[in-house]
Motif scaffolding. Structure first.
Motif, mmCIF file in Angstrom:
data_model
loop_
_atom_site.group_PDB
_atom_site.id
_atom_site.type_symbol
_atom_site.label_atom_id
_atom_site.label_comp_id
_atom_site.label_asym_id
_atom_site.label_seq_id
_atom_site.Cartn_x
_atom_site.Cartn_y
_atom_site.Cartn_z
ATOM 1 N N GLU A 221 0.828 -1.217 0.000
ATOM 2 C CA GLU A 221 0.000 0.000 0.000
ATOM 3 C C GLU A 221 0.858 1.261 0.000
ATOM 4 O O GLU A 221 0.664 2.159 -0.802
ATOM 5 C CB GLU A 221 -0.890 0.022 1.248
ATOM 6 C CG GLU A 221 -2.263 -0.544 0.998
ATOM 7 C CD GLU A 221 -3.016 -0.746 2.307
ATOM 8 O OE1 GLU A 221 -2.700 -0.065 3.313
ATOM 9 O OE2 GLU A 221 -3.913 -1.620 2.301
ATOM 10 N N ARG A 222 1.813 1.275 0.946
ATOM 11 C CA ARG A 222 2.695 2.457 1.032
ATOM 12 C C ARG A 222 3.497 2.636 -0.253
ATOM 13 O O ARG A 222 3.645 3.738 -0.747
ATOM 14 C CB ARG A 222 3.686 2.306 2.184
ATOM 15 C CG ARG A 222 3.265 3.037 3.410
ATOM 16 C CD ARG A 222 2.809 2.049 4.426
ATOM 17 N NE ARG A 222 2.194 2.662 5.571
ATOM 18 C CZ ARG A 222 1.302 2.006 6.318
ATOM 19 N NH1 ARG A 222 0.921 0.794 5.994
ATOM 20 N NH2 ARG A 222 0.785 2.583 7.367
ATOM 21 N N ASN B 5 2.884 1.602 -3.327
ATOM 22 C CA ASN B 5 2.096 2.047 -4.485
ATOM 23 C C ASN B 5 1.713 3.513 -4.374
ATOM 24 O O ASN B 5 1.746 4.247 -5.362
ATOM 25 C CB ASN B 5 0.853 1.163 -4.647
ATOM 26 C CG ASN B 5 1.252 -0.272 -4.962
ATOM 27 O OD1 ASN B 5 2.410 -0.527 -5.367
ATOM 28 N ND2 ASN B 5 0.352 -1.212 -4.757
ATOM 29 N N LYS B 6 1.388 3.919 -3.150
ATOM 30 C CA LYS B 6 1.020 5.322 -2.944
ATOM 31 C C LYS B 6 2.212 6.238 -3.274
ATOM 32 O O LYS B 6 2.077 7.221 -3.995
ATOM 33 C CB LYS B 6 0.575 5.538 -1.485
ATOM 34 C CG LYS B 6 -0.411 6.675 -1.326
ATOM 35 C CD LYS B 6 -1.039 6.701 0.056
ATOM 36 C CE LYS B 6 -0.133 7.480 0.997
ATOM 37 N NZ LYS B 6 -0.427 7.285 2.413
ATOM 38 N N ASN B 7 3.374 5.866 -2.756
ATOM 39 C CA ASN B 7 4.563 6.702 -2.981
ATOM 40 C C ASN B 7 4.981 6.721 -4.445
ATOM 41 O O ASN B 7 5.417 7.751 -4.961
ATOM 42 C CB ASN B 7 5.721 6.234 -2.093
ATOM 43 C CG ASN B 7 5.468 6.584 -0.634
ATOM 44 O OD1 ASN B 7 4.677 7.480 -0.337
ATOM 45 N ND2 ASN B 7 6.124 5.871 0.260
ATOM 46 N N ALA C 273 3.006 6.335 -7.010
ATOM 47 C CA ALA C 273 2.035 7.153 -7.750
ATOM 48 C C ALA C 273 2.312 8.644 -7.543
ATOM 49 O O ALA C 273 2.257 9.441 -8.487
ATOM 50 C CB ALA C 273 0.617 6.807 -7.296
ATOM 51 N N LYS C 274 2.645 8.986 -6.286
ATOM 52 C CA LYS C 274 2.933 10.390 -5.985
ATOM 53 C C LYS C 274 4.160 10.857 -6.781
ATOM 54 O O LYS C 274 4.180 11.946 -7.357
ATOM 55 C CB LYS C 274 3.195 10.542 -4.478
ATOM 56 C CG LYS C 274 2.751 11.874 -3.929
ATOM 57 C CD LYS C 274 2.537 11.844 -2.424
ATOM 58 C CE LYS C 274 3.865 11.851 -1.679
ATOM 59 N NZ LYS C 274 3.746 11.617 -0.245
#
Ligand code: ADP
Ligand code: TPW
Length: 590
Positions: free
Chosen positions: A377-378, A380-382, A384-385
């Motif tokens: 989760e972390r 993928n979020k990072n 994408a950012k």
């Protein structure tokens, strides 16, 4: 020095030497190096080694001459890292020796095998301090900065001297070695046959070190007990050349891993088990951490403090550690190592794999799903950012928009070797540019030293013959910039990209007094580094947009011509010291 006729060693001289009944110090050193498979010398000629460089070239060694010994030394060190053979740096006495010494110390700090061979002045005069040409007690000065240091005084001892130097450089924890060869030694003669017999071809220079079975079991039990395991790969793992076993261990266990900077690409950075984009989450959360060829030094916050979930900067986070390292003394250097696994990485990882197979067969339990999901989760979020930031195209160009180009170029050319130094130019490149193959990323290493750039680039191109891309901060580049002549002289396929933001870290500081001097971190504004390489026949490009940078890099890779791209970066971009701003002491009194 002097104005005498230039000397040339001809093929017939070489033949004559081969047939003659006597040999000398020059030839014994060359023969000893060749006998041990050493084919390249990085150095800078002058008294007493000028003839040596000529003879070495005539004898078929590749002799790469530099403009400053520090760069020759850095070249030797990284050649050692890339080949597992000691890189050889050759310098003149006193000042040349001292210029090479920084690289020797840096090689030792980074566990790169190298031998600094320096000519030295006359012993009797040096020891009585009577003021010889370039007088200095080099052996004494080198000793504390390397693994071992020796002097050879007699031609018949050259074989032993070179053999010991090779063993010391590559066995156990690799590092730097100093070999002092006084001027008089080179001219000493001896019977050729006796000389030949005095040389030693080193057998098994870096013996495997097999770990004890109980140590393997201890490590395995700890790993099995983990709920939130993590593997950290360091440059020792890259050096060890056991890529397939390491990949197998990671994939078989399903444990997330973090590569240290020069271990990037050991598995492709795009691997689903890479936790790089979730580093600040996995370090404090992991319960068992296995280090493979990585030290718990400042780069890993000494294994404690807030980075690891400790309450204050000295508190442990409570992780248990398994450490695979060839150096037994490395254990417990910062925090308790619960399962030390001492041996060479190849043997240790193979032993672990064998133990996993015999313990669990194919039933090794992957880490709990909650751990893997939380990391994913972390991550993928990072990612994408970051993708959003990289897609922007600001004017002027910033680190991100420029590195988005470099990222694509490396993706398209995964075999290219990336050399990297600077502060922001280093930190952003490390996190933005994915690596896909082992030993393709070479950088400032354990010391965070500036000045490795052109030495590393030359050596990487010479030993691999692959294209090299050097991403350089404008300050970092200045430390070795004169070697662009060396790139041109040897026609090396190196593309240097100078991220030019007008200064150290940034170009925006002002002199608070309003006086005529600029601030200490500021350089000439709008400098044209591309013109430097044009002076020597290389290709210079001035790039102010990502499109121009992309075109120039693609062209450089295609043409294999030495190229320098002056990439103009927003001078307000970047932070003081990049990611390590907090290491700057803050003044109590403003
Ligand atoms: P990084 O900076 O990538 O974290 P370090 O330079 O701190 O890596 O650590 C490298 C470690 O690898 C050193 O402690 C060194 O002793 C170890 N090492 C080097 N080569 C081998 C090898 N062949 N087998 C085992 N350990 C090795
Ligand atoms: C031998 C101190 C660390 S980083 C750096 C210096 C001088 C240069 C940063 O500026 P650069 O990069 O290269 O322009 P960027 O992207 O931030 O603008 N002397 C040595 N080693 C070190 N580490 C320093 C000084 C330093």
């Amino acid at each position: 020095m002097g104005t005498s006729e230039p000397q040339v060693v001809t093929a017939s001289d070489v033949q004559q030497h081969a047939q003659s009944q006597v040999t000398d110090g020059f030839h014994l050193v060359i023969d000893a190096l060749k006998l041990n498979g050493i084919d390249t010398i990085f150095g800078l000629p002058g008294i007493p080694i000028t003839d040596f460089t000529r003879m070495a070239q005539a004898a078929g060694l590749r002799v790469i001459s530099f403009r400053h010994e520090q760069n020759a030394g850095n070249a030797a060190a990284i050649a050692g890292f890339l080949t597992q053979k000691p890189g050889i740096c050759l310098t003149v006495s006193a000042p040349g020796f001292l210029n090479g010494l920084t690289a020797l110390a840096n090689a030792t700090t980074n566990c790169f095998p190298m031998i600094l061979i320096s000519g030295s002045s006359e012993r009797e005069i040096v020891d009585l301090q009577q003021g010889d040409y370039e007088e200095m007690d080099q052996l004494a000065i080198a000793k504390p900065l390397c693994k071992s240091a020796w002097r050879v005084l007699h031609a018949e001892d050259i074989g032993v001297g070179i053999a010991r130097a090779i063993r010391a450089a590559v066995s156990g924890r690799p590092g730097g070695v100093y070999l002092d060869l006084p001027a008089k030694l080179f001219a000493q003669t001896m019977d050729a046959e006796a000389g030949r017999k005095s040389l030693i071809k080193v057998v098994d220079p870096a013996p495997r070190q097999i770990p004890a079975q109980d140590a393997v079991q201890r490590a395995l039990e700890l790993l099995k007990s983990a709920k939130r395991p993590l593997i950290i790969l360091g440059k020792g793992a890259a050096y060890a050349r056991t890529d397939a076993e390491i990949r197998s261990l990671i994939e078989k266990t399903g444990i997330p891993y973090l590569p240290m900077s020069m271990a990037k690409g050991l598995l492709p950075d795009t691997h689903e088990q890479s936790a790089s984009a979730a580093r600040s989450y996995v370090l404090p959360e992991a319960d068992v951490v296995m280090l493979i060829g990585a030290r718990l030094n400042w780069l890993l916050s000494h294994g404690k403090g807030k980075t690891w979930g400790g309450k204050s900067h000295k508190d442990w986070g409570g992780q248990k550690f398994i450490q695979i390292d060839i150096s037994p003394q490395e254990m417990d250097s910062n925090v308790r190592i619960d399962a030390p696994l001492v041996g060479d990485i190849g043997s240790c990882v193979s032993a672990l794999l064998a133990a996993i197979d015999s313990n669990a067969g194919s039933n090794w339990a992957k880490p709990p799903a909650e751990w893997l999901t939380a990391i994913a989760e972390r991550r993928n979020k990072n990612i994408a950012k970051m993708a959003e930031t990289l897609a922007k195209n600001p004017t002027p160009m910033n680190f991100h928009s420029a590195l988005n180009v470099v990222r694509d170029i490396i993706k398209a050319n995964p075999d290219a070797i990336l050399v990297n130094e600077g502060a922001n130019a280093l930190d952003f490149t490390r996190s933005i540019v994915d690596m896909y193959r082992p030993r393709k990323r070479l950088d400032v290493g354990t010391w965070g030293v500036m000045g490795i750039g052109m030495g590393f680039a030359v050596a990487a191109a010479v030993v691999s013959r692959l294209p090299v891309i050097a991403i350089e901060g404008d300050s970092a580049f200045g430390f070795s910039g004169m070697e662009v002549e060396t790139l041109c002289r040897y026609d090396l396929p190196v593309c240097v990209v100078v991220f030019n933001n007008n200064g150290v870290y940034r170009g925006t500081d002002v002199n608070p007094t309003g006086g005529p001097d600029v601030a200490p971190t500021v350089f000439v504004k709008g400098a044209r580094y591309d013109k430097l390489i044009e002076a020597f026949g290389g290709v210079g490009v001035h790039a102010t947009t990502p499109a121009e940078l992309r075109k120039a890099m693609e062209q450089a890779i295609r043409s294999r011509k030495p190229t320098l791209i002056n990439a103009v970066i927003d001078e307000t971009a970047g932070t003081e010291s990049g990611r390590i701003t907090s290491l700057n002491p803050s003044a109590k009194k403003k």
